[in-house]
Design an enzyme around this catalytic site. Structure first.
Site, PDB file in Angstrom:
ATOM      1  CG  HIS A  95       4.248  -3.302   9.048  1.00 37.52           C
ATOM      2  ND1 HIS A  95       3.362  -4.730   8.506  1.00 37.52           N
ATOM      3  CD2 HIS A  95       3.815  -2.802   7.843  1.00 37.52           C
ATOM      4  CE1 HIS A  95       3.457  -4.724   7.333  1.00 37.52           C
ATOM      5  NE2 HIS A  95       3.675  -3.477   6.847  1.00 37.52           N
ATOM      6  N   GLY A 173      -0.012  -6.835   0.432  1.00 40.08           N
ATOM      7  CA  GLY A 173       0.901  -7.849  -0.261  1.00 40.08           C
ATOM      8  C   GLY A 173       0.098  -8.798  -0.954  1.00 40.08           C
ATOM      9  CB  SER A 209      -2.084  -4.080  -2.856  1.00 45.15           C
ATOM     10  OG  SER A 209      -1.924  -5.376  -2.367  1.00 45.15           O
TER      11      SER A 209
HETATM   12  P1  PGA Z   1       2.018  -3.684  -0.112  1.00 48.61           P
HETATM   13  O1  PGA Z   1       2.786  -3.396   1.558  1.00 48.61           O
HETATM   14  O2  PGA Z   1       2.301  -2.364  -0.404  1.00 48.61           O
HETATM   15  O3  PGA Z   1       3.191  -4.390  -0.585  1.00 48.61           O
HETATM   16  O4  PGA Z   1       0.715  -4.165   0.255  1.00 48.61           O
HETATM   17  C1  PGA Z   1       2.283  -2.184   2.425  1.00 48.61           C
HETATM   18  C2  PGA Z   1       2.958  -2.382   3.550  1.00 48.61           C
HETATM   19  O5  PGA Z   1       2.780  -3.651   4.336  1.00 48.61           O
HETATM   20  O6  PGA Z   1       3.501  -1.484   4.213  1.00 48.61           O
END
Ligand code: PGA
Length: 251
Positions: A95, A173, A209
């Site tokens: 990640h 995010g 997101s």
């Molecule tokens: P997010 O995160 O949907 O909040 O953008 C996705 C992730 O990091 O797996």
């Protein structure tokens, strides 16, 4: 192709909050006729309880990280055999937050993937470029380098057991999402990388997101087979809606 919707809770929830979230997801899924594979990745302390809660359902529990060694003097780390012993079936690796804040390199990620495959857990391997790399037009090169570095050493039968998640770092995010064209182009690029190795069966998930209001446009794209969901996975209703949208878009 298998379609997967995975919830990455990151460092969120507490004991009660995790239990409530799992309950909410299970209730929502009970009303859904779906072949989509559902994965939940809570923080380490709540993994065992989550495994118990989902017993008898099709939900797979994933960890968010693991160590490459089976055991030993690695204070604070968690090994793959430990995860396996409590019924965890998958693990997120590579990640961008682990690359960025914990210095994980593709070489480290490759060894974690080896450990997971050795013990029969599914690695959910994340790749993706940062904003400057996209702006410089280097995004495909960056992702190829990540794929080569973390997965390039695997035999075809091992590679076939991996799940890939493309997560443009600038979309994680942030509320920004890749446009359907940007996402499809990169997924096609990853698909071509897999095809060069004669692998047709590995699902490539989109992350960054991904929410109920933009997921339909992404899940329907030819080379996207589900999502890795952060923020929207912390709300049972949103997460189950994403499973429903992935079910509708299944191809
Ligand atoms: P997010 O995160 O949907 O909040 O953008 C996705 C992730 O990091 O797996």
């Amino acid at each position: 192709m298998r379609t997967i919707v995975a919830g990455n809770w990151k460092m969120n929830t507490d004991r009660q909050g995790a239990a409530d979230l799992v309950n909410g997801v299970l209730k929502g899924l009970a009303g859904l006729d779906t072949a989509v594979e559902v994965v939940l990745a809570p923080p380490f302390p709540f993994l065992a309880a989550t495994v118990e809660q989902v017993r008898g359902t099709r939900v797979v529990v994933a960890a968010q990280n693991c160590h490459e060694a089976a055991h030993g003097a690695y204070t604070g780390e968690v090994s793959v055999p430990m995860l396996k012993s409590i019924g965890v079936g998958a693990c997120i690796v590579g990640h961008s937050e682990r690359r960025q804040y914990f210095g994980e390199t593709d070489a480290v990620i490759a060894r974690k993937i080896d450990a997971l495959l050795e013990h029969g857990l599914t690695p959910i391997f994340c790749c993706g470029e940062v904003k400057a790399e996209r702006e410089a037009g280097r995004h495909e090169h960056v992702v190829t380098t990540q794929l080569d570095g973390a997965l390039g050493h695997l035999s075809a039968d091992r590679l076939a057991r991996v799940v890939i998640a493309y997560e443009p770092v600038w979309a994680i995010g942030t509320g920004l999402t890749a446009t359907p064209q940007q996402a499809q182009d990169m997924h096609a690029h990853i698909r071509a990388w897999l095809q060069q190795r004669d692998i047709a069966s590995v699902p490539v998930l989109y992350g960054g997101s991904c929410k109920p209001d933009n997921a339909a446009g992404l899940f329907g794209l030819p080379d996207i087979h589900g999502g890795l969901i952060g923020g929207a996975a912390l709300d049972a209703g949103s997460f189950v809606e994403l499973v429903r949208l992935a079910t509708e878009a299944e191809h």
